[in-house]
Design a protein around this motif. Sequence first.
Motif, PDB file in Angstrom:
ATOM      1  N   ARG A 142       0.999  -1.395   0.233  1.00  0.00           N
ATOM      2  CA  ARG A 142       0.010  -0.256  -0.011  1.00  0.00           C
ATOM      3  C   ARG A 142       0.609   1.443  -0.155  1.00  0.00           C
ATOM      4  NH1 ARG A 142      -4.494  -0.417   4.990  1.00  0.00           N
ATOM      5  NH2 ARG A 142      -4.974   1.120   3.929  1.00  0.00           N
ATOM      6  N   ARG A 143       1.970   1.462   0.893  1.00  0.00           N
ATOM      7  CA  ARG A 143       2.352   2.456   1.130  1.00  0.00           C
ATOM      8  C   ARG A 143       3.756   2.438  -0.741  1.00  0.00           C
ATOM      9  NH1 ARG A 143       9.011   2.176   2.528  1.00  0.00           N
ATOM     10  NH2 ARG A 143       8.842   1.093   0.480  1.00  0.00           N
ATOM     11  N   ASP A 144       3.414   1.647  -0.834  1.00  0.00           N
ATOM     12  CA  ASP A 144       5.241   1.888  -3.005  1.00  0.00           C
ATOM     13  C   ASP A 144       3.305   2.460  -3.630  1.00  0.00           C
ATOM     14  OD1 ASP A 144       7.432   0.594  -1.209  1.00  0.00           O
ATOM     15  OD2 ASP A 144       6.827  -1.305  -2.173  1.00  0.00           O
ATOM     16  N   LEU A 145       1.911   2.002  -3.671  1.00  0.00           N
ATOM     17  CA  LEU A 145       1.311   2.191  -4.741  1.00  0.00           C
ATOM     18  C   LEU A 145       0.962   4.003  -4.361  1.00  0.00           C
ATOM     19  CD1 LEU A 145      -1.042  -1.167  -4.429  1.00  0.00           C
ATOM     20  CD2 LEU A 145       0.246  -0.350  -6.022  1.00  0.00           C
ATOM     21  N   ALA A 146       1.059   4.168  -3.090  1.00  0.00           N
ATOM     22  CA  ALA A 146       0.475   5.811  -2.666  1.00  0.00           C
ATOM     23  C   ALA A 146       1.285   6.322  -2.729  1.00  0.00           C
ATOM     24  CB  ALA A 146       0.289   5.425  -1.433  1.00  0.00           C
ATOM     25  N   THR A 196       4.288  -8.003  -5.976  1.00  0.00           N
ATOM     26  CA  THR A 196       2.549  -8.009  -5.484  1.00  0.00           C
ATOM     27  C   THR A 196       1.881  -6.359  -6.085  1.00  0.00           C
ATOM     28  OG1 THR A 196       3.251  -9.425  -3.507  1.00  0.00           O
ATOM     29  CG2 THR A 196       1.170  -7.958  -3.135  1.00  0.00           C
ATOM     30  N   GLY A 197       2.582  -5.525  -5.564  1.00  0.00           N
ATOM     31  CA  GLY A 197       1.811  -4.244  -5.794  1.00  0.00           C
ATOM     32  C   GLY A 197       1.910  -3.646  -7.585  1.00  0.00           C
ATOM     33  N   ARG A 198       2.661  -4.584  -8.247  1.00  0.00           N
ATOM     34  CA  ARG A 198       2.328  -4.690 -10.043  1.00  0.00           C
ATOM     35  C   ARG A 198       1.577  -5.660  -9.752  1.00  0.00           C
ATOM     36  NH1 ARG A 198       5.483  -2.221  -7.994  1.00  0.00           N
ATOM     37  NH2 ARG A 198       3.572  -0.878  -7.923  1.00  0.00           N
ATOM     38  N   PHE A 199       1.067  -6.968  -9.371  1.00  0.00           N
ATOM     39  CA  PHE A 199      -0.243  -7.851  -9.829  1.00  0.00           C
ATOM     40  C   PHE A 199      -1.406  -7.039  -9.129  1.00  0.00           C
ATOM     41  CE2 PHE A 199      -2.963 -10.522  -7.580  1.00  0.00           C
ATOM     42  CZ  PHE A 199      -3.533 -11.039  -8.601  1.00  0.00           C
ATOM     43  N   ALA A 200      -1.492  -5.729  -7.872  1.00  0.00           N
ATOM     44  CA  ALA A 200      -2.571  -4.946  -8.118  1.00  0.00           C
ATOM     45  C   ALA A 200      -3.112  -4.102  -9.153  1.00  0.00           C
ATOM     46  CB  ALA A 200      -1.840  -4.446  -6.902  1.00  0.00           C
ATOM     47  N   GLU A 201      -1.941  -4.046  -9.743  1.00  0.00           N
ATOM     48  CA  GLU A 201      -2.098  -2.837 -11.279  1.00  0.00           C
ATOM     49  C   GLU A 201      -2.529  -3.965 -12.375  1.00  0.00           C
ATOM     50  OE1 GLU A 201       1.352   0.866 -10.575  1.00  0.00           O
ATOM     51  OE2 GLU A 201       1.696  -1.066 -12.003  1.00  0.00           O
TER      52      GLU A 201
END
Length: 275
Positions: A20-24, A119-124
């Motif tokens: 969540r931090r990386d995406l923010a 995981t962050g790129r998977f969320a995208e």
Amino acid sequence: MTSGVAALWSARTSLRILVRRDLAVKYQQSVLGYFWSLIEPLGMGLIYWFVFGVLYSGATRRHLGEAAGSYPLFLITGIFAWMWASSALTEAANALTGQSRLITTMNLPRPIFPIGRVTGRFAEYLAGLPILAAVAALYASQGKIRPGWSLLALPLAVAVQFVLLVGLALLLSAGNVLMRDIERTMRLIIRLLFYATPIIYPLDLVRESGMPGWLKLGYELNPLVGIFQLHHAVWYPDEFPDARLLTVTVSGSVLVLAFGWWAFHRLEPAVLKEL
């Protein structure tokens, strides 16, 4: 490896916070925010559709057959999955070097940092699935595709791709701390992989080409080939990989994960010393 997986599971809340931090941080100064994760692949899809769907439409129809009528869906299916892979590998290379203070001060399993990038790129990627579903529904209403049981290929494609990317992320993140050339080299490799993987063209185009047999065999040893065949098979059942290709893809991805995990923990003392 079992104890390592257990440690990661116990730190799953921290992993969620890191993602969540990386995406923010990534989108905090952007007006469009998360929409950029959709605009970029859609823009790429528009360019390749113009080249291969308009300028070279004859060749495209000849090799795609019935799928040529829904070529934009074929394109963005591959490109959305590719954006997940390329972004994850690019960012995984500096997952440790870019977060050295957190790594050396927080008592967390170190693999959580490269896994967080994947995981962050998977969320995208998940954010783009409604777009894919809408385009697929449009072509299905026109009778150009007939999705059915082949939709089950999607969770398999996602699972195998996640396994492969985690293995590569572990390997790249640890290696880049000791050899900073890895990050620059990956930029070139990622560009080559885009054209060496059936993302914007069908696999049959390679199989029917005049390339030597050994080169075709080497081409299909790339686990990404089978993964993208699975992604395309969601809407085009004929693209589902045969037993040999599927076996190579799944076993290759698992081997990459095992090797990446082993290499990460072998290099961990040297990585921490360097950080």
